[in-house]
Design a protein around this motif. Sequence first.
Motif, PDB file in Angstrom:
ATOM      1  N   ALA A   1      40.358  31.276  32.749  1.00 57.77           N
ATOM      2  CA  ALA A   1      38.931  31.238  33.072  1.00 57.77           C
ATOM      3  C   ALA A   1      38.109  32.160  32.177  1.00 57.77           C
ATOM      4  O   ALA A   1      36.964  31.833  31.821  1.00 57.77           O
ATOM      5  CB  ALA A   1      38.719  31.613  34.538  1.00 57.77           C
ATOM      6  N   GLU A   2      38.668  33.279  31.790  1.00 54.95           N
ATOM      7  CA  GLU A   2      37.932  34.208  30.928  1.00 54.95           C
ATOM      8  C   GLU A   2      37.655  33.563  29.567  1.00 54.95           C
ATOM      9  O   GLU A   2      36.563  33.670  29.019  1.00 54.95           O
ATOM     10  CB  GLU A   2      38.728  35.500  30.748  1.00 54.95           C
TER      11      GLU A   2
ATOM     12  N   ASP B   1      34.909  30.898  29.888  1.00 48.83           N
ATOM     13  CA  ASP B   1      33.552  31.438  29.934  1.00 48.83           C
ATOM     14  C   ASP B   1      33.098  31.939  28.571  1.00 48.83           C
ATOM     15  O   ASP B   1      31.945  31.776  28.187  1.00 48.83           O
ATOM     16  CB  ASP B   1      33.474  32.575  30.954  1.00 48.83           C
TER      17      ASP B   1
ATOM     18  N   THR C   1      32.740  28.856  35.630  1.00 48.27           N
ATOM     19  CA  THR C   1      32.533  30.301  35.571  1.00 48.27           C
ATOM     20  C   THR C   1      31.061  30.686  35.631  1.00 48.27           C
ATOM     21  O   THR C   1      30.722  31.850  35.462  1.00 48.27           O
ATOM     22  CB  THR C   1      33.150  30.873  34.287  1.00 48.27           C
TER      23      THR C   1
ATOM     24  N   ARG D   1      39.881  30.387  40.818  1.00 51.60           N
ATOM     25  CA  ARG D   1      39.963  31.266  39.647  1.00 51.60           C
ATOM     26  C   ARG D   1      38.658  31.233  38.856  1.00 51.60           C
ATOM     27  O   ARG D   1      38.173  32.271  38.390  1.00 51.60           O
ATOM     28  CB  ARG D   1      41.139  30.854  38.770  1.00 51.60           C
TER      29      ARG D   1
ATOM     30  N   ASP E   1      35.966  33.080  40.897  1.00 49.35           N
ATOM     31  CA  ASP E   1      36.061  34.540  40.842  1.00 49.35           C
ATOM     32  C   ASP E   1      35.304  35.094  39.627  1.00 49.35           C
ATOM     33  O   ASP E   1      34.609  36.108  39.726  1.00 49.35           O
ATOM     34  CB  ASP E   1      37.530  34.965  40.771  1.00 49.35           C
ATOM     35  N   VAL E   2      35.461  34.430  38.476  1.00 49.26           N
ATOM     36  CA  VAL E   2      34.747  34.883  37.283  1.00 49.26           C
ATOM     37  C   VAL E   2      33.248  34.695  37.463  1.00 49.26           C
ATOM     38  O   VAL E   2      32.447  35.576  37.122  1.00 49.26           O
ATOM     39  CB  VAL E   2      35.245  34.128  36.033  1.00 49.26           C
TER      40      VAL E   2
ATOM     41  N   ARG F   1      31.872  37.420  39.650  1.00 45.96           N
ATOM     42  CA  ARG F   1      31.832  38.706  38.947  1.00 45.96           C
ATOM     43  C   ARG F   1      30.648  38.787  37.987  1.00 45.96           C
ATOM     44  O   ARG F   1      30.106  39.870  37.750  1.00 45.96           O
ATOM     45  CB  ARG F   1      33.147  38.917  38.194  1.00 45.96           C
TER      46      ARG F   1
END
Length: 276
Positions: free
Chosen positions: A30-31, A34, A64, A86, A89-90, A93
């Motif tokens: 996911a990071e 994004d 994301t 997942r 969550d990003v 945040r």
Amino acid sequence: MPTVPSEGSRPSANKPHEYRQTAESFGSDAERYDRARPRSPEALVERIVSGSPGPDVLDVGCGTGIAARQFRAAGCTVLGVDPDARMADVARRLGTEVEVAAFEAWAPAGRKFDTVVAAQSWHWVDPAAGAAMAKRVLRPHGRFAAFWHVFRLPSQVAEATVAACRRVMPDSPFDFGALANPSVAVYGPLLTKAAEEIRGVGGFDEPEEWSFSWEWSHTRETWLDVMPTLGALTRLPADASASVLAEVGAAVDAMGGRFTMPCTTVAVTAVRSAST
């Protein structure tokens, strides 16, 4: 870009929303998703916001929160819905409120919105059930908008990508040749189906299609960061993915290590009628 890799159940390639393993695979990194995925043209965001009756936006398949952040920057209040915890969550945040659910099964609990958007995600939603839910949650004069990005890779990069993908995924139903010759027409069936279901559910004005042109520039590093986030590649084993990236990277190196490609964002949109 909608991509439909092989799955054991082999649903129709014309119904990408049935490929649930792929639809919910993007959160595996996911990071990266994004970081690497493109933002939408500001002109599109501005047109959607200016044509909506208020600031409350529902972002379907928000991932994301890439599009959500753009709408928030334009003054909107955004709630995201996504089936992948997942990704959610990003998004949280980074400041977007998200509820984890498939849009078709999501419980709006009486909430209404001025705008429902789906940024590169509507093909993962059952179009009939999605249209009915959009109608249910939109206020009178509210706007629905689903949109996708179409990019035209340089021929050298496209050809290397197609050859590598066909080699490592010989049984995939995805038409990798579309990478070499992409066009807005590739998205015609998605736009047509979305418009048909919006008409079929009733309660909307006649759907429209919009188009926005822009450019996307990459170095070898940034493009190879994007590739694993594409639906055709998200479920590849690490060694197969590395092989594809090595071949594509060599093609980018042969071009001088960077390129700029023309892109088009296509959208189907409709306004909720006041009378039904």
